[in-house]
Design an enzyme around this catalytic site. Sequence first.
Site, PDB file in Angstrom:
ATOM      1  N   ASP A 107     -17.508   2.639  25.883  1.00 28.55           N
ATOM      2  CA  ASP A 107     -16.958   1.499  25.144  1.00 28.55           C
ATOM      3  C   ASP A 107     -16.416   1.896  23.779  1.00 28.55           C
ATOM      4  O   ASP A 107     -16.847   2.892  23.178  1.00 28.55           O
ATOM      5  CB  ASP A 107     -18.028   0.423  24.937  1.00 28.55           C
ATOM      6  N   HIS A 162     -12.130  -6.750  19.233  1.00 29.50           N
ATOM      7  CA  HIS A 162     -13.579  -6.727  19.457  1.00 29.50           C
ATOM      8  C   HIS A 162     -14.302  -7.959  18.899  1.00 29.50           C
ATOM      9  O   HIS A 162     -15.355  -7.844  18.283  1.00 29.50           O
ATOM     10  CB  HIS A 162     -14.196  -5.459  18.857  1.00 29.50           C
ATOM     11  N   HIS A 259     -21.028   5.208  24.841  1.00 33.07           N
ATOM     12  CA  HIS A 259     -19.967   4.954  23.854  1.00 33.07           C
ATOM     13  C   HIS A 259     -19.271   6.267  23.499  1.00 33.07           C
ATOM     14  O   HIS A 259     -19.931   7.310  23.375  1.00 33.07           O
ATOM     15  CB  HIS A 259     -20.546   4.322  22.578  1.00 33.07           C
TER      16      HIS A 259
END
Length: 748
Positions: A107, A162, A259
Amino acid sequence: MTNRSRAAHTRSGVPRPRPRPPRKRPRRRGLPLRYLLPVLFLFAVLAMLMLRGYVHSEIMADHRVRPEAPTDRVPERITDGGPVIDTRAGQAKSLRIPGHQLVLTFDDGPDPEWTPKVLDVLKKHHAHGTFFVTGTMASRYPGLVRRMVEEGHEVGLHTFNHPDLSYQSKTRIDWELSQNQLALAGAAGVRTSLFRPPYSSFADAMDDKSWPVTRYVGERGYLTVVNDYDSEDWKRPGVGTIIRNATPKDGKGAVVLMHDSGGDRAQTLAALDRYLPRLQAQGYRFSNLTEALDAPSALAPVAGPELWKGRAWVWLVAASDRLTSVLVVGLAVTGSLVIGRFVLMLVLSFAHSRKVRRRGFRWGPEVTEPVTVLVPAYNEAKCIVATVTSLTKSDHPVEVVVIDDGSGDDTAGIVERLGLPEVRVVRQRNAGKPAALNNGIAHARHEIVVMMDGDTVFEPATVRELVQPFADPRVGAVAGNAKVGNRDSMIGAWQHIEYVMGFNLDRRMYDVLRCMPTIPGAVGAFRMSALRRVGGMSEDTLAEDTDITMAIHRDGWRVVYAERARAWTEAPETVRQLWSQRYRWSYGTMQAIWKHRGALLDRGASGRFGRVGLPLVSLFMVLAPLLAPLIDVFLVYGLVFGPTARTLGAWFGVLALQVVCAAYAFRLDRERMTHLVSLPLQQILYRQLMYVVLLQSWITALTGGRLRWQKLRRTGILDATGTPRPAPGKPGRTGADDVRAQERRPVG
């Protein structure tokens, strides 16, 4: 004077000014393109900065996780189901990953430091993953997205900025998805059907706030992907903990969350390098999401307008980043120039005032011989009486020569009807100010020649103070102290601050450095022998005063500043008139610098001026004003995008330094400090106007355009004492009255 310096003064590599146009000409409709280009350029710069701030998630982003909501409306088959939620056909179903299949998802990227390293580790172990990218990062680093696709990885959407979509409108959701797709199309030429909401976790965490979002994005054609296992690498708990958190039990398939952006991902890299071979040895296969589900690829190529829009978007983002980098360098240069100039002005102005104000200071024996005052005049009927009358009150013997440059308003007749014995009128056909001055020089009877404008008023002591430095035989020219008389309007007050602070402090500084660039046309004096040696006034540039001053420097003469030789001039009273005046000044200054560029390689006095004077003039009068608005541009940028406190602190720091310089300049000139109240507003508005004017001058010069002489419209507001005439029923007390009222004040 050498033949080379004489040739340099009489020839120029820049366009020569055309003769003054006829007085009556058709009025143009609309603004010429050259007036619009600087404004358009400024707006383009601001737009690119706004784009840069927007793409860097510095506006509209929402990084807060909201409190938990109820789960009453979420179907049990979703909360008890797998990590892939499909609501595309109007039905809600969840999908699980088959056994011994692992879908590694990353992510918040791509990140320029960590994403390439993650890709390298995946390539090393022949593994694929799915990257949920944000639009902001994909727009900034399109090459990494392209590499993901080329190396067989899958890409999904993680919104553009986001935000927590659970608390956003459908319009905002559509915008986040479409912008994210636009960035993906521009970066890799594909679009995707995979979506992961920010701040999502497991399927059983779906609540009444996030479920409507999942249904809505399904209606838009997206699969929503959450996860089975969270490695919690964002906490940086240690490599071993990350591996344990990401390892499924009993051979189950899973979607694993990691991530590749958002901070230091060294632990993630180290964990991957151990995690991949360990689970591959246990029979696990690391696949893309659609491969694991045995479904068609989530990526589809784009073409046509969608592709070109995406590419244009990515190009604009890259251009905005490059422009910002250049502007940051420009801001650093500007700050250095501004601070350096202020420090130089303060230190050298103090040295100049100490020198000329010390008790007993004299240039030499008092100069008492008569001088010739030249007054070039073109349509000065409203001002000429006050100008000539002020000269007749001079306490120094003068002869006045008024050169009428083909005026159409009876300027010459007005002067002749005054019947003043010491005033002569010379008439000529319209040929421009330099020609008028040269004609006046030919009629001058004395060795010292004073030049002034037809709208300027001298005090009784002005001529006497102006000519005293000629007691030093090395002095070839003297600059006087030009002051704004009509300062009661806002635009007049701004010019008043500029004259006192910018021009006169500058002249003190340049006097000490022996490289005075300009004798002001409103009040200056020349030795006749110096004028003859350099060939008189040149018509090669539109700034004949700067041109002649540079030529006199190059011929070896000193040029000094006489602070007490005050002249009161009528400044432009409208923005249009101010624009015309400063446009001519800045363009003429560029012409003069270009014309005398050969001084950089000369020897002697000419070389000294070329290597000291020309760089200083170029830096402080051309480059610094052109870059100065960056201070205000970044003020706006910092207020909108942050950091606000540091931005305001830096801006007010620069303003404080300007206030100190202005206050010192006003004290030296015995001016009332009350005018400085408008200084902050001047810095915000007036500086932008001067920037656009200077930018327009650059455009004119670079495109080879020619600028005509432009006559300013005068109102004749100043009387023979330099005081503005009051409006009917209003007392007038500004300008000369202010200074006279404070003449007795001691000044350090």
